[in-house]
Motif scaffolding. Structure first.
Motif, mmCIF file in Angstrom:
data_model
loop_
_atom_site.group_PDB
_atom_site.id
_atom_site.type_symbol
_atom_site.label_atom_id
_atom_site.label_comp_id
_atom_site.label_asym_id
_atom_site.label_seq_id
_atom_site.Cartn_x
_atom_site.Cartn_y
_atom_site.Cartn_z
ATOM 1 N N PRO A 1 45.775 34.100 30.874
ATOM 2 C CA PRO A 1 45.036 34.401 29.640
ATOM 3 C C PRO A 1 43.999 35.489 29.879
ATOM 4 O O PRO A 1 43.444 35.603 30.974
ATOM 5 C CB PRO A 1 44.393 33.063 29.277
ATOM 6 N N GLY B 1 37.319 31.939 21.271
ATOM 7 C CA GLY B 1 38.199 31.764 22.415
ATOM 8 C C GLY B 1 38.393 30.295 22.736
ATOM 9 O O GLY B 1 37.954 29.399 22.011
ATOM 10 N N ASN B 2 39.064 30.054 23.867
ATOM 11 C CA ASN B 2 39.381 28.678 24.259
ATOM 12 C C ASN B 2 39.458 28.624 25.785
ATOM 13 O O ASN B 2 40.456 29.043 26.373
ATOM 14 C CB ASN B 2 40.708 28.247 23.624
ATOM 15 N N GLN C 1 36.124 35.565 15.716
ATOM 16 C CA GLN C 1 37.079 35.139 16.738
ATOM 17 C C GLN C 1 36.457 34.148 17.703
ATOM 18 O O GLN C 1 35.374 34.371 18.235
ATOM 19 C CB GLN C 1 37.595 36.353 17.517
ATOM 20 N N GLU D 1 40.928 35.670 24.864
ATOM 21 C CA GLU D 1 41.530 34.370 24.597
ATOM 22 C C GLU D 1 40.684 33.242 25.185
ATOM 23 O O GLU D 1 40.641 32.138 24.641
ATOM 24 C CB GLU D 1 42.944 34.333 25.163
ATOM 25 N N TRP E 1 43.718 43.570 23.963
ATOM 26 C CA TRP E 1 43.607 42.289 23.258
ATOM 27 C C TRP E 1 43.365 42.472 21.767
ATOM 28 O O TRP E 1 43.645 41.584 20.971
ATOM 29 C CB TRP E 1 42.484 41.455 23.869
ATOM 30 N N ILE F 1 50.225 31.328 23.979
ATOM 31 C CA ILE F 1 48.897 31.467 23.379
ATOM 32 C C ILE F 1 48.987 32.322 22.119
ATOM 33 O O ILE F 1 49.580 33.415 22.140
ATOM 34 C CB ILE F 1 47.921 32.101 24.381
ATOM 35 N N PHE F 2 48.402 31.831 21.030
ATOM 36 C CA PHE F 2 48.400 32.623 19.796
ATOM 37 C C PHE F 2 47.160 32.282 18.975
ATOM 38 O O PHE F 2 46.477 31.289 19.209
ATOM 39 C CB PHE F 2 49.677 32.393 18.983
ATOM 40 N N ASN F 3 46.894 33.120 18.000
ATOM 41 C CA ASN F 3 45.703 33.021 17.170
ATOM 42 C C ASN F 3 46.026 32.231 15.905
ATOM 43 O O ASN F 3 47.029 32.511 15.236
ATOM 44 C CB ASN F 3 45.224 34.422 16.805
ATOM 45 N N LYS G 1 40.944 30.961 15.956
ATOM 46 C CA LYS G 1 40.773 30.455 17.311
ATOM 47 C C LYS G 1 42.108 30.476 18.044
ATOM 48 O O LYS G 1 43.157 30.212 17.453
ATOM 49 C CB LYS G 1 40.228 29.019 17.283
ATOM 50 N N TYR G 2 42.039 30.805 19.341
ATOM 51 C CA TYR G 2 43.248 30.818 20.154
ATOM 52 C C TYR G 2 43.628 29.386 20.541
ATOM 53 O O TYR G 2 42.792 28.592 20.987
ATOM 54 C CB TYR G 2 43.043 31.652 21.414
#
Length: 820
Positions: A559, A579-580, A577, A563, A197, A617-619, A640-641
């Motif tokens: 995920p 996550g979500n 960072q 993430e 990751w 999913i992306f940052n 944030k993802y």
């Protein structure tokens, strides 16, 4: 420790079961068979040293001085057999081995090096032309004649494949614009697990252990499960052939740009049914340099690795054990500069900085701010005859320890993680039922990631279990091959809450009664993700020269823990960072079509793809409602993802010309292009700044003029090459909240030459190669370089923001063979 214990018990049980199965199979297989014959050229002259190999059995033989070969103790079955020799076209035959056979091979001189047989992503070995999947074979020649410090940067020369880099030694594979946890990297059948990751977490493999590679460019969830949504990079160790004497080689290399020094030893021996090999490597490098930045502070590294494998081949099949260990001390730059001179700064204390001296920039000593990665792997790969088919099992255990050091005032790491993974892959491969082959099985992993220390907590401790049963079939007709299959994946992730307390200026985790009044960093998490994947493909041989392929595949990816739950500083990426937990699994639907023309003097390949992804999913960088950075911790940008629908399409075009009568001359050209759009999510209108996706490589082309001579003025296996790489500007970038920026185009010119130096009696003394990348010392920034965004003064009017790529680099490498 419980997971360690379970992993060891599982491997021990697997080995015992393999041995028991082997004994049973041996009793049932009293009648073994042999394959023998002569390998010669078209005039009948023997080819001493030519190899004959059966990929499905991992068995082979080397032709003697009279060209004769012999492979004994073979089980019954249908197999592809390939005969190869340097400078000659590989010949492949399909045999039904129900008795001892004598097969002679007559090879013709070839101006191309072709890898006829591939095994990745299929139930059994098949020829490259008959494989419907968009698969590319990376031969040993390309690996040996490329200048790099890691294997992924070499693989990135394949059209459609690229790499996200953090300096010259950290690279993560991307396939057609998709990477991170969407690409599975295998080594000898083992899925590598090492905190993929992370942006700056590379692949823990020594390039000296890799003999060849295969890349699937498209969804491979059917056979490899979640995380293979973009494709597969499969790395293979060297084949060991039986011989009277063992062999070895000592290699040394020096690279001028970062003063890299590398030494490697390779030992191997094959006697009867048993063979083994060993590779040990040590290398170190100082900071790399370019003409804009000079030497880039804190980009040096030190790496040590060992790899051992041994294989037992019998009439019941084969069983191979392998073990490897890699230790990497890797500096990671932060991009801090002096505002007046733009020279790089080094930390003197945790709060004070001064300009790094030339001596420090040239030093091999690892700076206090660095990462320590230690990766250990042990595995067993066994195939046992079972009736007309065979049982195959690949079971491995890995431990990845990662520590990130940021402070000069303590020797303790700020981030410390220990990832233990047990991977399993068990299949039954049927014999030929008419024109049909069937494969059924299950694979997955059991994983435990522990916080082993530190004061920064990016992700929680977690346990993960992946399981995926699958069914795959292949119909082989005269000119047509049809592949298809279906699979269901389930991933269960569970993590407990994490509480911390401040004590004596340090932050430490607490449990039990101590959690009362403590700060909760992570809430408990318990979730199961599931999804269906599958594929169907067709390969049609239009004629001896023309071949057509078509494939449709549905991919699945759950995920990952970062993430979903990340909440902390990731120093290696210079970000905070987030996550979500609301993220859902990704599902892709990709169509591939390819056309190939292959003649003696011309090869043309065209491949095109179209890929739609749900919940991509992306940052994304987070800005405050007032504009500007959303700052949680000063000095770190917040990311944030998020997820959206995505559409990617593009292709690759290759043309390889060998002008007659100059068969020694090769003119190879390739072009790859990828376009990607963010098509939004329900209830969200896409703005102009977010209509593209991050980490999409620009249009790029390569042209290489290469001369190959089997013999030239007393030298053997001579090559001379001149290469140009052209990268277009990337104007389609994810601009929301300045996550990405435009990248100008650039061109690089590379050169290489090498040969075997022979003694008076015709014996090879050593191999010498001289390679040079970026001859013109061009200043450039790759769109996939993370260092491009390491800039403390983004509005400096002098320009040249961020850190630039590696300047001119010359490599000198010598390899000396010997007998053991």
């Amino acid at each position: 420790m419980k997971l360690f214990y379970r992993a060891h018990v599982a491997i021990a049980m697997a080995i015992v079961l393999n041995i028991l199965s082997n004994n049973v199979a041996a009793q049932k297989s009293a009648n073994s068979h042999a394959l023998s014959g002569i390998v010669s050229d078209l005039t009948g002259n023997p080819l001493p040293g030519a190899s004959v190999y059966i990929p499905d059995l991992r068995r082979g033989s080397v032709a003697g001085d009279d060209g004769k070969y012999l492979i004994t103790d073979l089980p019954e079955g249908n197999y592809y057999v390939e005969a190869s020799f340097s400078g000659y076209k590989t010949k492949v035959v399909s045999l039904q081995l129900n008795k001892s056979l004598q097969v002679n091979f007559r090879l013709e001189v070839s101006v191309t090096e072709e890898k006829e047989i591939v095994i990745t992503g299929l139930s059994q070995a098949t020829t490259l032309k008959r494989n419907p999947l968009p698969i590319v074979s990376v031969p040993r020649q390309l690996l040996q004649q490329s200048l790099s410090t890691n294997i992924i940067n070499v693989i990135a020369n394949v059209p459609g494949v690229s790499a996200v880099t953090t300096g010259p030694n950290v690279a993560k594979p991307f396939i057609r614009g998709l990477g991170f946890n969407r690409v599975v990297t295998l080594f000898d059948g083992i899925r590598l697990e090492g905190q993929q990751w992370g942006d700056e977490h590379g692949v823990e493999i020594d390039e000296n252990t890799v003999d060849r590679a295969e890349v699937i460019k498209g969804p491979s969830s059917l056979l490899y499960g979640s995380d293979a949504l973009a494709g597969i990079v499969n790395l293979f160790p060297e084949r060991i052939m039986p011989s009277e004497n063992g062999r070895g080689a000592v290699s040394v290399e020096y690279q001028t740009n970062n003063n890299l020094m590398e030494g490697s030893v390779n030992l191997a021996r094959g006697t009867g049914p048993f063979n083994w090999s060993f590779v040990g490597t040590q290398k170190m490098a100082a900071d790399y340099r370019n003409r804009i930045d000079g030497r880039v502070y804190n980009t040096g590294f030190q790496q040590s690795s060992v790899f051992y494998q041994s294989t037992l081949n019998k009439s019941w099949g084969y069983s191979r054990m392998g073990a490897s260990y890699l230790s990497l001390l890797q500096e990671i730059p932060d991009g801090k500069r002096d505002s007046a001179t733009r020279k790089f700064l080094k930390p003197v204390t945790d709060d004070d900085y001064e300009i790094a001296t030339p001596r420090e920039l040239r030093s091999y000593r690892i700076a206090p701010v660095h990462q320590l990665v230690q990766h250990f792997t042990v595995y067993n790969n066994t195939s046992v005859r079972a009736g007309s088919g065979r049982l195959a099992a690949v079971i491995g255990w890995q431990h990845n320890g990662r520590k990130e050091f940021e402070s000069l005032e303590t020797n303790d790491p700020e981030l410390s993680l220990g990832l233990s993974t047990l991977t399993y892959d068990m299949k039954y491969l049927s014999g030929k039922i008419g024109n049909l082959h069937i494969t059924g099985g299950v694979n997955g992993l059991l994983q435990h990631n522990k916080i082993t220390g530190g004061s920064e907590f990016l992700i929680p401790e977690y346990r993960q279990f992946d399981v995926g049963p699958l069914l795959f079939g292949r119909i082989s007709l005269d000119k047509v091959e049809i592949d298809g299959g279906i699979r269901f994946d389930s991933r269960h992730i569970r993590s407990d809450a994490l509480y911390v307390r401040e004590s004596g200026g340090e932050t430490t985790p607490v449990t039990g009664a101590d959690t009362v009044g403590a700060e909760r960093i992570f809430a408990p998490f318990n979730h199961t993700f599931g999804g269906l994947s599958g594929s169907v493909g067709l390969s049609y041989r239009l004629s001896e020269k023309w071949n057509l392929k078509f494939n449709m595949a549905r991919g699945f990816r759950a995920p990952n823990i970062t993430e979903l739950t990340a909440n902390g500083i990731h120093a290696g990426s210079r970000m905070y960072q987030l996550g979500n937990e609301a993220l859902k699994p990704e599902f892709s639907f990709q169509q591939d079509v390819g056309v190939t023309y292959n003649s003696k003097h011309l090869t043309i390949t065209s491949e095109f793809f179209n890929n739609h992804i749900q919940n991509y999913i992306f940052n994304s960088r987070v800005f405050a409602s007032s504009g500007g950075d959303s700052v949680i911790v000063p000095g770190y940008e917040t990311f944030k993802y998020i997820a959206a629908r995505a559409h990617l399409w593009g292709g690759e075009f290759l043309i390889d010309v060998h002008p007659h009568p100059l068969d020694w001359l090769h003119f190879e050209n390739s072009l790859s292009f990828i376009f990607a759009r963010n098509t939004g999510s329900a209830g969200h209108i896409i703005s102009s700044d977010e209509k593209y996706l991050p980490f999409i490589p620009p249009v790029q082309g390569r042209s290489e003029l290469r001369a190959n001579f089997a013999e030239w003025h007393g030298l053997k296996n001579v090559f001379i090459k001149l290469q140009m790489e052209v990268f277009a500007a990337q104007n389609r970038y994810y601009a929301l909240n300045e996550t990405e920026s435009r990248t100008p185009g650039y061109q690089l010119v590379n050169f290489g030459s090498g040969a075997d130096i022979m003694g008076k009696k015709g014996k090879k003394l050593f191999h010498l190669s001289v390679l040079c990348n970026n001859i013109l010392n061009t200043a450039y920034q790759s769109h996939l370089s993370r260092l491009k965004y390491f800039e403390e003064y983004p509005h400096d009017p002098r320009g040249h923001h961020g850190i630039y790529g590696v300047g001119r680099n010359v490599s000198i490498k010598i390899s000396v063979p010997f007998d053991i």
